[in-house]
Design an enzyme around this catalytic site. Structure first.
Site, short mmCIF file in Angstrom:
data_model
loop_
_atom_site.label_atom_id
_atom_site.label_comp_id
_atom_site.label_asym_id
_atom_site.label_seq_id
_atom_site.Cartn_x
_atom_site.Cartn_y
_atom_site.Cartn_z
N ARG A 15 0.83 -1.25 0.04
CA ARG A 15 0.03 -0.11 -0.01
C ARG A 15 0.94 1.17 -0.04
O ARG A 15 0.24 2.39 -0.25
CB ARG A 15 -0.90 0.12 1.20
N ASN A 225 1.18 1.44 7.10
CA ASN A 225 0.74 0.69 5.87
C ASN A 225 0.73 1.40 4.41
O ASN A 225 1.00 1.04 3.41
CB ASN A 225 -0.47 0.07 5.94
C1 UD1 Z 1 -0.54 -8.88 12.73
C2 UD1 Z 1 -1.33 -9.74 13.88
C3 UD1 Z 1 -2.60 -8.82 14.46
C4 UD1 Z 1 -2.23 -7.65 14.78
C5 UD1 Z 1 -1.45 -6.86 13.68
C6 UD1 Z 1 -1.35 -5.57 14.32
C7 UD1 Z 1 -0.57 -11.89 13.39
C8 UD1 Z 1 -1.33 -13.38 12.75
N1 UD1 Z 1 -1.44 -10.79 13.42
O1 UD1 Z 1 -1.55 -8.90 11.66
O2 UD1 Z 1 -3.15 -9.88 15.43
O3 UD1 Z 1 -3.62 -6.97 15.27
O4 UD1 Z 1 -0.58 -7.48 13.28
O5 UD1 Z 1 -0.71 -4.75 13.35
O6 UD1 Z 1 0.30 -11.86 14.03
N2 UD1 Z 1 5.92 -9.79 8.79
C9 UD1 Z 1 6.83 -10.51 8.41
N3 UD1 Z 1 6.99 -11.56 7.69
C10 UD1 Z 1 5.86 -12.24 7.44
C11 UD1 Z 1 4.48 -11.56 7.88
C12 UD1 Z 1 4.82 -10.28 8.61
O7 UD1 Z 1 7.96 -10.04 8.72
O8 UD1 Z 1 5.39 -13.38 6.77
C13 UD1 Z 1 6.11 -8.47 9.39
C14 UD1 Z 1 5.57 -7.35 8.69
O9 UD1 Z 1 6.63 -6.75 8.15
C15 UD1 Z 1 5.05 -6.21 9.92
C16 UD1 Z 1 4.41 -7.32 11.06
O10 UD1 Z 1 5.21 -8.62 10.67
O11 UD1 Z 1 6.27 -5.60 10.38
C17 UD1 Z 1 3.19 -7.45 11.02
O12 UD1 Z 1 2.63 -7.92 9.59
P1 UD1 Z 1 1.17 -7.62 9.05
O13 UD1 Z 1 0.88 -8.26 7.84
O14 UD1 Z 1 1.17 -6.13 9.34
O15 UD1 Z 1 0.27 -8.13 10.31
P2 UD1 Z 1 -1.11 -8.58 10.19
O16 UD1 Z 1 -1.20 -9.82 9.59
O17 UD1 Z 1 -1.95 -7.43 9.54
CA CA Z 2 -0.46 -4.54 9.61
#
Ligand code: UD1
Ligand code: CA
Length: 455
Positions: A15, A225
């Site tokens: 985004r 985001n």
């Molecule tokens: C996650 C949480 C959710 C919380 C939200 C807060 C989980 C499953 N969910 O959601 O409960 O409310 O954050 O923002 O944990 N990242 C990685 N590798 C991955 C996936 C993510 O490094 O494979 C990192 C992203 O760069 C980011 C963070 O983890 O910094 C969170 O990832 P994001 O996709 O924003 O989390 P959500 O699934 O939205």
């Molecule tokens: Ca997020």
């Protein structure tokens, strides 16, 4: 007791609509990930692991000076999968802290409270009460208030969707427990991801207490985001810095119109800053300094009682006590002014020293020059320091008086107390205490008449 901080920074950030990895976008000229790093660096006995993925080489390149272990998550299969990549860095007796590289404004004091909740029998979870919890994992609690689990929005039922207590994603746990739980994660959920959040239910099943604490504000745990959130947190961060300055005794005409993109190595008392001033790099500001509107200061050292009028740009320069600069002056790198120097409008100074009490008040370029004390440089004076290939120095000794519109062709020395007549082009050294001028003789042509228009 050692702390291991794992910063998750592998997400793509679609985004943002950027070729740059999300965590390299900046607040106050510092990458988001760098902000998170700075905060975790304040924790004692802490070592840091960064999980990178999308655009990882760029991230490592730009932030190579960080004192961390880097680990790659080749495919983004979820937050739990991301932490699993760092498993080899986790020792059983570490307290492990999970942070997000795109949540830049989390405070050290909030982290401290979270870590205090970690023991062999308890895990720490940072949760937040949200006006609008859409998109967040929800904290599901039992009737007695104890946490049961976190349910992701996409896996939640209608009743769970009404819960306004959201998961920030920031968690801390004992290393040995975390390692066990990580090894048991599965991806049988709506997004087919390995959710870190699943460890909460595992903890409850293992009779481990889930202790929650909250940030002071929602902005503290806001993850970026898109560019709108980036701009929002930039303003939040700037306002925090402005508050800090005012606490230290600085007057800000409008705390919403100052930008600090860097730090102060020192800032004195009773400093007054007008609107739209930008500070970059490391600045040192003395006592009672006044800075007018629309100035930019970068790596400047400003002495006590200095007055900088509106619209000045000062970079890698030193201004001595009680000097007065501007309006519309430019001090470039290695401009060093002693005390009580006056630099006026449309004056540019580069790689030059100006001794006490000298004045360069209007429309001048002074480069590669040593100016003595009590020198007066008239309007429109130019040091011609460059022959197209090499640069040369000009020396103007104490008490010299340079008439307006003079060109000083370097290398050249103007002696002590010398006076240069206005409009001179000076290419040879001028003697002390004497008048030197180079000027063609003025003449009047008596018989001359203005042409008249032919009919
Ligand atoms: C996650 C949480 C959710 C919380 C939200 C807060 C989980 C499953 N969910 O959601 O409960 O409310 O954050 O923002 O944990 N990242 C990685 N590798 C991955 C996936 C993510 O490094 O494979 C990192 C992203 O760069 C980011 C963070 O983890 O910094 C969170 O990832 P994001 O996709 O924003 O989390 P959500 O699934 O939205
Ligand atoms: Ca997020």
């Amino acid at each position: 007791m050692n702390i291991k901080t794992i910063i998750l920074a592998a997400g793509q950030g679609t985004r943002m609509r950027s070729v740059k990895p999300k965590v390299l976008h900046k607040i106050a000229d510092r990458a988001l990930l760098h902000h998170v790093y700075d905060t975790s660096k304040q924790i004692q006995n802490n070592s840091i692991v960064i999980v990178y993925g999308h655009g990882g080489e760029l991230v490592k390149e730009e932030l190579q000076e960080l004192d961390v272990d880097w680990v790659e998550q080749k495919q983004q299969l979820g937050t739990g999968h991301a932490v699993q990549q760092a498993d080899k860095f986790i020792n059983g007796d570490d307290k492990v802290l999970i942070l997000y590289g795109d949540v830049p404004l989390l405070k050290k004091t909030t982290i401290d409270k979270l870590l205090a909740n970690v023991s062999q029998n308890s895990i720490g979870l940072l949760t937040v009460d949200l006006d609008n919890p859409t998109g967040y994992g929800r904290i599901v609690r039992a009737k007695d208030g104890s946490v049961l689990k976190i349910v992701e929005e996409k896996d939640s039922n209608d009743k769970e969707k009404l819960i306004t207590e959201g998961n920030t994603g920031i968690i801390a746990a004992q290393g040995d427990l975390l390692k066990q739980w990580l090894s048991k994660l599965e991806n049988s959920n709506a997004q087919k991801e390995y959710y870190l959040t699943d460890i909460i239910e595992m903890a409850v099943n293992d009779d481990i207490d889930v202790k929650t604490n909250h940030p002071d504000t929602q902005d503290e745990v806001l993850g970026i985001n898109d560019r709108s959130q980036l701009a929002h947190l930039e303003r939040v961060f700037q306002l925090q810095q402005a508050e800090e300055l005012m606490k230290q005794g600085v007057t800000l005409r409008d705390p919403a119109r100052i930008d600090v993109r860097g730090k102060f190595d020192g800032i004195g008392q009773d400093v007054e800053i007008d609107i739209n001033v930008i500070f970059e790099g490391s600045n040192t500001i003395g006592n009672r300094v006044k800075i007018g509107s629309n100035c930019i200061l970068k790596n400047a050292v400003i002495g006590d009682g200095v007055e900088i009028l509106a619209n000045c740009i000062i970079e890698d320069a030193v201004v001595g006590e009680r000097s007065r600069i501007g309006p519309f002056a430019r001090l470039r790198p290695q401009a060093e002014l002693a005390s009580e120097v006056h630099i006026g409008n449309f004056v540019e100074i580069k790689k030059s020293t100006v001794a006490t009490g000298s004045k360069i008040n209007h429309l001048s370029y002074i480069g590669d020059t040593t100016v003595g004390s009590k020198v007066n440089i008239g309007a429109g004076t130019i040091t011609c320091n460059y022959d197209g290939v090499n640069k040369f120095r000009t020396v103007i000794e104490d008490n010299a008086f340079i008439g307006s519109d003079t060109q000083l062709i370097a290398p050249v020395t103007v002696g002590k107390g010398a006076t240069i007549g206005a409009g001179s082009t000076i290419s040879r050294d001028t003697p002390e205490n004497q008048l030197t001028l180079s000027r063609s003789k003025q003449m009047t042509i008596n018989s001359w008449q203005r042409p008249v228009k032919k009919s």
